[in-house]
Motif scaffolding. Structure first.
Motif, mmCIF file in Angstrom:
data_model
loop_
_atom_site.group_PDB
_atom_site.id
_atom_site.type_symbol
_atom_site.label_atom_id
_atom_site.label_comp_id
_atom_site.label_asym_id
_atom_site.label_seq_id
_atom_site.Cartn_x
_atom_site.Cartn_y
_atom_site.Cartn_z
ATOM 1 N N ASP A 1 0.801 123.532 75.738
ATOM 2 C CA ASP A 1 0.422 123.710 74.080
ATOM 3 C C ASP A 1 1.638 122.586 73.436
ATOM 4 N N ASP B 1 6.521 131.842 69.551
ATOM 5 C CA ASP B 1 7.140 131.482 70.887
ATOM 6 C C ASP B 1 6.985 132.876 71.871
ATOM 7 N N LYS C 1 2.643 130.294 72.426
ATOM 8 C CA LYS C 1 2.805 129.013 72.845
ATOM 9 C C LYS C 1 3.133 128.967 74.458
ATOM 10 N N SER D 1 -0.966 123.262 66.866
ATOM 11 C CA SER D 1 -0.857 124.145 65.744
ATOM 12 C C SER D 1 -1.381 123.475 64.559
ATOM 13 N N GLY E 1 -1.189 132.018 75.634
ATOM 14 C CA GLY E 1 -0.769 130.346 75.890
ATOM 15 C C GLY E 1 -1.508 129.341 76.546
ATOM 16 N N ILE F 1 0.851 130.008 66.215
ATOM 17 C CA ILE F 1 1.194 129.916 67.800
ATOM 18 C C ILE F 1 2.613 130.329 67.921
#
Length: 179
Positions: free
Chosen positions: A74, A88, A70, A79, A35, A86
């Motif tokens: 971000d 979670d 992420k 994205s 991230g 990306i």
């Protein structure tokens, strides 16, 4: 497989080029990004050679080799310009389970509910460290561009059952060996 583990790029093309050089010379198979890829964030100073557009150009050709999660810096627009998803949260299983998170939600103080023996890779604090909490190892490779704590920019390499955290001159900072 050999993994390059990085976190908190924060738009620095200078530091990203340095670690991507290790990706090539060490013949890594995948890059795990924890991230905070493009934006430096409102609390941080600009990192050396802050250039999010250059970071995009460096990462997009490697899209098939990247697994990314992420971070709190971000945004949805990231994205749209990065050619890889990306997520979670991500799970990588190579000799043992490695869960990837940024660290602003899950960390040693706010544990991720995973099985004992797992490794949780996280960033966010910009401080490299390894903690064992209730049989789960929490490993933070630190930040490649905006180091905090001891101010040593760092990243990690995972190979077989070992994860080694290095400074940007390839000096070993600490190691984790999975039993």
């Amino acid at each position: 497989m050999r993994y390059l583990i990085i976190s908190d790029i924060h738009g620095s093309s200078y530091y990203l080029k340095k670690v991507l050089n290790y990706f090539e010379t060490l013949k890594c198979d995948k890059i795990l990004i924890l991230g905070d890829i493009l934006y430096h964030g409102p609390r941080n100073d600009l990192p050396k050679e802050y250039n999010p557009k250059e970071v995009i150009k460096l990462l997009n050709p490697l899209k098939n080799k990247i697994i990314a999660v992420k971070g709190n810096c971000d945004a949805e627009v990231d994205s749209m310009v990065l050619n890889f998803p990306i997520l979670d949260l991500a799970l990588v299983n190579d000799n043992f389970n490695m869960y990837m998170t940024h660290g602003h939600h899950f960390n040693p103080d706010n544990k991720l509910n995973v099985e004992s023996g797992s490794v949780v890779l996280y960033g966010h604090t910009h401080i490299h460290k390894i903690d064992n909490v209730d049989g789960v190892t929490y490993l933070n490779p630190g930040s490649i561009s905006l180091a905090k704590g001891d101010l040593i920019n760092s990243f990690a390499i995972k190979e077989d059952n070992k994860i080694t955290i290095y400074d940007l001159n390839m000096n070993v900072i600490m190691e984790y060996i999975h039993d």
